[in-house]
Design an enzyme around this catalytic site. Structure first.
Site, PDB file in Angstrom:
ATOM      1  N   ARG A   1       5.722   5.668  14.302  1.00 48.25           N
ATOM      2  CA  ARG A   1       5.522   6.217  12.943  1.00 48.25           C
ATOM      3  C   ARG A   1       4.906   7.607  12.989  1.00 48.25           C
ATOM      4  NH1 ARG A   1       1.524   4.104   8.185  1.00 48.25           N
ATOM      5  NH2 ARG A   1       0.337   5.932   8.832  1.00 48.25           N
TER       6      ARG A   1
ATOM      7  N   HIS B   1       4.729   0.241   0.104  1.00 50.61           N
ATOM      8  CA  HIS B   1       5.512  -0.563   1.032  1.00 50.61           C
ATOM      9  C   HIS B   1       4.665  -1.691   1.602  1.00 50.61           C
ATOM     10  CE1 HIS B   1       3.619   2.689   3.310  1.00 50.61           C
ATOM     11  NE2 HIS B   1       3.587   1.863   4.340  1.00 50.61           N
TER      12      HIS B   1
ATOM     13  N   HIS C   1       0.833  -1.206   0.000  1.00 49.34           N
ATOM     14  CA  HIS C   1       0.000   0.000   0.000  1.00 49.34           C
ATOM     15  C   HIS C   1       0.870   1.260   0.000  1.00 49.34           C
ATOM     16  CE1 HIS C   1       1.074  -0.578   4.204  1.00 49.34           C
ATOM     17  NE2 HIS C   1       0.812   0.694   4.423  1.00 49.34           N
TER      18      HIS C   1
ATOM     19  N   ASP D   1       0.357   5.009   1.949  1.00 50.16           N
ATOM     20  CA  ASP D   1      -0.425   5.377   3.138  1.00 50.16           C
ATOM     21  C   ASP D   1      -1.587   6.321   2.842  1.00 50.16           C
ATOM     22  OD1 ASP D   1       1.103   3.876   4.988  1.00 50.16           O
ATOM     23  OD2 ASP D   1       2.671   5.402   4.911  1.00 50.16           O
TER      24      ASP D   1
HETATM   25  C1  SIN Z   1       3.247   0.823   7.764  1.00 52.72           C
HETATM   26  O1  SIN Z   1       3.381   2.017   8.046  1.00 52.72           O
HETATM   27  O2  SIN Z   1       2.547   0.443   6.849  1.00 52.72           O
HETATM   28  C2  SIN Z   1       4.022  -0.194   8.587  1.00 52.72           C
HETATM   29  C3  SIN Z   1       5.399  -0.372   8.088  1.00 52.72           C
HETATM   30  C4  SIN Z   1       6.209  -1.289   8.976  1.00 52.72           C
HETATM   31  O3  SIN Z   1       5.824  -1.528  10.121  1.00 52.72           O
HETATM   32  O4  SIN Z   1       7.247  -1.767   8.525  1.00 52.72           O
END
Ligand code: SIN
Length: 278
Positions: A269, A254, A96, A98
């Site tokens: 995050r 990602h 995806h 974000d």
């Molecule tokens: C995400 O923000 O999608 C998670 C990425 C991760 O935990 O590596």
């Protein structure tokens, strides 16, 4: 400061900078230029506090609140992504970009590793601009002008709340009762800072094309999602404690790998405010 690419498609690791300390405007400008060139940057051994992570985020834009999770009490824009030893699902465990279901999706995200398993839990990244360039002229012509409907309920049939309830480490941070966000965005977006075109369809959030049914849209969405993640368009990051990554959601996707059953992984995050894709 040294900038070392990690793969042919995207990604660079930066060394020789301590982000806990004050850094000059020229260092920030160099990091920002590397971000536009490599699309995802990695740093080792930074161990940033939430406030230091927010300061780093401001190199790229303004920190934003994530719509589905409460942030840390001392820094609401910082969310904790936690998979405990007993969790079987993970957060972000499908390809995806974000918050593409928002009217103004995230420009990028910053992720800081607090606790990592001794193996597993890597994050994969794909360069969606490179994937766009590799399409035939005929496919590019067909995609021009096509608009996609993106929904926050995509990967969570049965509701996000139910899905989050399966994550012991995160269920208490779930911020809203039953909100579903939906937004329409061009299937090919133009990067506002580099002018490069990139595919803006992803398997987690893209539901259908405007004026088409889900069934009619599915074959082309599936093709684009498979195409974007071809191995030659990707890189992979092995996390170590204190490592930090920042990615550009406007030209990457990602996927957080869920291959560390029985182990704990804890990340902080920050989402970076974006603009309306064009
Ligand atoms: C995400 O923000 O999608 C998670 C990425 C991760 O935990 O590596």
């Amino acid at each position: 400061m040294e900038i070392q690419p990690v793969a042919g498609a995207l990604g660079a690791e930066i060394s020789g900078v301590d982000l806990q300390q004050e850094y000059s405007n020229s260092v920030a400008a160099e990091i920002h230029a590397a971000f536009l060139k490599h699309h995802v940057l990695f740093f080792r051994d930074q161990h940033l506090s939430p406030q230091q992570e927010l300061r780093f985020t401001r190199i790229f834009g303004e920190p934003d609140l994530y719509p589905f999770l409460q942030g840390l009490p001392e820094a609401p824009e910082v969310i904790e992504i936690l998979k405990t030893e007993t969790d079987t699902k993970n957060f972000g465990g499908s390809w995806h970009s974000d918050t593409t279901y928002m009217e103004k999706p995230a420009l990028g995200s910053v992720l800081s590793a607090v606790e990592v398993p001794e193996f597993g839990g890597d994050t994969l990244f794909a360069n969606t601009a490179l994937a766009y360039n590799a399409l035939s002229d005929g496919m590019k012509a067909m995609l021009a002008g096509l608009v996609a409907v993106n929904s926050s309920d995509g990967p969570y049939r049965g509701g996000r709340k139910a899905a989050m309830a399966t994550l012991a480490g995160m269920k208490d941070a779930y911020a809203v009762e039953a909100a579903v966000y939906e937004s329409e965005h061009p299937v090919v977006r133009t990067h506002p800072e580099t002018g490069r075109k990139a595919i803006y369809v992803n398997s987690s959030h893209t539901k259908r094309f405007r004026n088409m049914t889900e069934e009619e849209s599915r074959p082309l969405i599936d093709f684009l999602c498979r195409h974007v993640i071809r191995p030659e368009f990707t890189c992979r990051f092995r996390w170590t404690p204190g490592a930090l990554a920042v990615w550009d959601n406007r030209c990457t996707q990602h996927h957080a790998l869920n291959d560390y059953a029985g182990k704990r992984r804890r990340m902080h995050r920050v989402t970076i405010k974006g603009d309306r894709p064009v």
